[in-house]
Write a protein that holds these residues in place. Structure first.
Motif, PDB file in Angstrom:
ATOM      1  N   SER A  19     -22.562   1.321  -2.695  1.00  0.00           N
ATOM      2  CA  SER A  19     -23.639   0.404  -2.299  1.00  0.00           C
ATOM      3  C   SER A  19     -24.691   1.084  -1.439  1.00  0.00           C
ATOM      4  O   SER A  19     -25.832   0.629  -1.370  1.00  0.00           O
ATOM      5  N   GLY A  20     -24.288   2.154  -0.751  1.00  0.00           N
ATOM      6  CA  GLY A  20     -25.222   2.785   0.167  1.00  0.00           C
ATOM      7  C   GLY A  20     -25.286   4.295   0.040  1.00  0.00           C
ATOM      8  O   GLY A  20     -24.480   4.916  -0.650  1.00  0.00           O
ATOM      9  N   ARG A  21     -26.283   4.860   0.688  1.00  0.00           N
ATOM     10  CA  ARG A  21     -26.467   6.308   0.767  1.00  0.00           C
ATOM     11  C   ARG A  21     -26.908   6.647   2.182  1.00  0.00           C
ATOM     12  O   ARG A  21     -27.615   5.866   2.836  1.00  0.00           O
ATOM     13  N   THR A  22     -26.524   7.815   2.649  1.00  0.00           N
ATOM     14  CA  THR A  22     -27.014   8.281   3.942  1.00  0.00           C
ATOM     15  C   THR A  22     -28.421   8.854   3.755  1.00  0.00           C
ATOM     16  O   THR A  22     -28.906   8.992   2.634  1.00  0.00           O
ATOM     17  N   TYR A  23     -29.084   9.165   4.861  1.00  0.00           N
ATOM     18  CA  TYR A  23     -30.421   9.760   4.770  1.00  0.00           C
ATOM     19  C   TYR A  23     -30.368  11.074   3.987  1.00  0.00           C
ATOM     20  O   TYR A  23     -31.341  11.475   3.348  1.00  0.00           O
ATOM     21  N   ALA A  24     -29.230  11.739   4.046  1.00  0.00           N
ATOM     22  CA  ALA A  24     -29.087  13.009   3.336  1.00  0.00           C
ATOM     23  C   ALA A  24     -28.690  12.814   1.869  1.00  0.00           C
ATOM     24  O   ALA A  24     -28.544  13.778   1.129  1.00  0.00           O
ATOM     25  N   GLY A  25     -28.505  11.553   1.456  1.00  0.00           N
ATOM     26  CA  GLY A  25     -28.181  11.266   0.063  1.00  0.00           C
ATOM     27  C   GLY A  25     -26.701  11.184  -0.243  1.00  0.00           C
ATOM     28  O   GLY A  25     -26.327  11.066  -1.418  1.00  0.00           O
ATOM     29  N   TYR A  26     -25.839  11.226   0.780  1.00  0.00           N
ATOM     30  CA  TYR A  26     -24.399  11.159   0.538  1.00  0.00           C
ATOM     31  C   TYR A  26     -23.974   9.722   0.238  1.00  0.00           C
ATOM     32  O   TYR A  26     -24.491   8.775   0.851  1.00  0.00           O
ATOM     33  N   ARG A  27     -23.005   9.579  -0.650  1.00  0.00           N
ATOM     34  CA  ARG A  27     -22.523   8.258  -1.045  1.00  0.00           C
ATOM     35  C   ARG A  27     -21.793   7.575   0.111  1.00  0.00           C
ATOM     36  O   ARG A  27     -21.030   8.210   0.841  1.00  0.00           O
TER      37      ARG A  27
ATOM     38  N   SER B 265     -17.082   7.261   3.411  1.00  0.00           N
ATOM     39  CA  SER B 265     -17.599   8.411   2.667  1.00  0.00           C
ATOM     40  C   SER B 265     -16.844   8.526   1.354  1.00  0.00           C
ATOM     41  O   SER B 265     -15.806   7.870   1.153  1.00  0.00           O
ATOM     42  N   VAL B 266     -17.340   9.364   0.451  1.00  0.00           N
ATOM     43  CA  VAL B 266     -16.668   9.517  -0.827  1.00  0.00           C
ATOM     44  C   VAL B 266     -15.280  10.121  -0.644  1.00  0.00           C
ATOM     45  O   VAL B 266     -14.328   9.754  -1.352  1.00  0.00           O
ATOM     46  N   GLY B 267     -15.135  11.020   0.335  1.00  0.00           N
ATOM     47  CA  GLY B 267     -13.814  11.596   0.594  1.00  0.00           C
ATOM     48  C   GLY B 267     -12.842  10.570   1.119  1.00  0.00           C
ATOM     49  O   GLY B 267     -11.683  10.516   0.700  1.00  0.00           O
ATOM     50  N   GLN B 268     -13.297   9.722   2.059  1.00  0.00           N
ATOM     51  CA  GLN B 268     -12.439   8.671   2.596  1.00  0.00           C
ATOM     52  C   GLN B 268     -12.061   7.675   1.503  1.00  0.00           C
ATOM     53  O   GLN B 268     -10.908   7.236   1.415  1.00  0.00           O
TER      54      GLN B 268
END
Length: 270
Positions: free
Chosen positions: A40-48, A13-16
């Motif tokens: 490189s990726g995004r979650t279904y909710a749009g998170y980096r 995640s962006v925080g990690q």
């Protein structure tokens, strides 16, 4: 920057990612927006979601940033297709070059301190300035000023006063100027308006600071301030303190001069 021993298909995640790299989440958002390091990726909710290679690119960006390169230059370099080993060798060479420069500056500072600790009352000679400060100062600076102003009584007086200063005096001059410029920058950030009582007081403090070299009239102060915006080196000096400070200071000086019945547009060196 933390190490990364996880498999290549691991996503963060962006925080990690921020914690691993030792940067803020805001920094990663900024780098994403400018295309320097994009997840490189995004979650279904749009998170980096950052991959192992995304973080590796970010680590290279951080190292290059330590060498003094701009983010735009770093982006171009990372997108050039250069192999990782070449990146690391280039980074090592740049850091070694910077380290050499820092050692030189430390040695210069130590030498200056040695001069001041050994004799606080002896003026610094031209040869000492050239030897200690190296390329950061040159007798050519004085020669250029002498060519422009050498025939004026103000130049003669300023040279007499400067010649009498000791190393301790020069330290005081530098401190007082830095304190004044800090006051000016702080006032501009607070929105102090040219022509206001506080602005006029600052203009007078500025005039008093220059008057330690020769008696500066309001008209002369106006002409000096024109150089703050017309001369790139002066403008860069003030704007490094606070963006727009050079123009603001000129406006403050002009308004104060007008309050003393001097027309800034028609000012003459008298």
């Amino acid at each position: 920057m933390g190490g990364m021993s996880t498999p290549d298909d691991t996503e963060f995640s962006v925080g990690q990612s921020a914690e691993i790299l030792g940067v803020t989440v805001r920094t990663l958002h900024h780098w994403d927006a400018m295309g320097l390091v994009r997840p490189s990726g995004r979650t279904y909710a749009g998170y980096r979601r950052y991959s192992h290679s995304d973080l590796q690119r970010a680590q290279h960006a951080l190292i290059y940033r330590e060498t003094g390169m701009s983010l735009a230059q770093i982006g171009e370099l990372l997108d050039s297709g250069t192999p990782v080993a070449e990146h690391l060798q280039r980074q090592r060479d740049l850091l070694a070059e910077r380290l050499e420069g820092l050692h030189h500056m430390i040695a210069a500072i130590d030498q200056i301190l040695g001069h001041e600790m050994n004799d606080e009352t002896t003026p610094l000679t031209v040869a000492e300035k050239a030897e200690i400060l190296g390329s950061s100062w040159s007798p050519d600076y004085d020669a250029e000023a002498a060519e422009r102003w050498g025939e004026t009584k103000e130049w003669e007086l300023s040279q007499q006063r400067q010649a009498s200063l000791t190393k301790k005096d020069w330290r005081r001059v530098k401190t007082e100027l830095e304190e004044l410029e800090a006051r000016l920058a702080e006032a501009m950030r607070r929105g102090v308006a040219p022509g206001s009582p506080e602005a006029n007081e600052l203009a007078e403090a500025h005039r008093a600071n220059i008057s330690q070299w020769f008696d500066v009239s309001h008209a002369q102060q106006v002409l000096i301030a024109r150089g703050y915006v017309a001369d790139p080196s002066f403008r860069a000096h003030y704007d490094e303190r606070a963006e727009g400070l050079a123009a603001w200071l000129k406006a403050v000086i002009d308004a104060n001069a007008a309050a003393h019945r001097v027309n800034p547009e028609a000012a003459r060196w008298q």
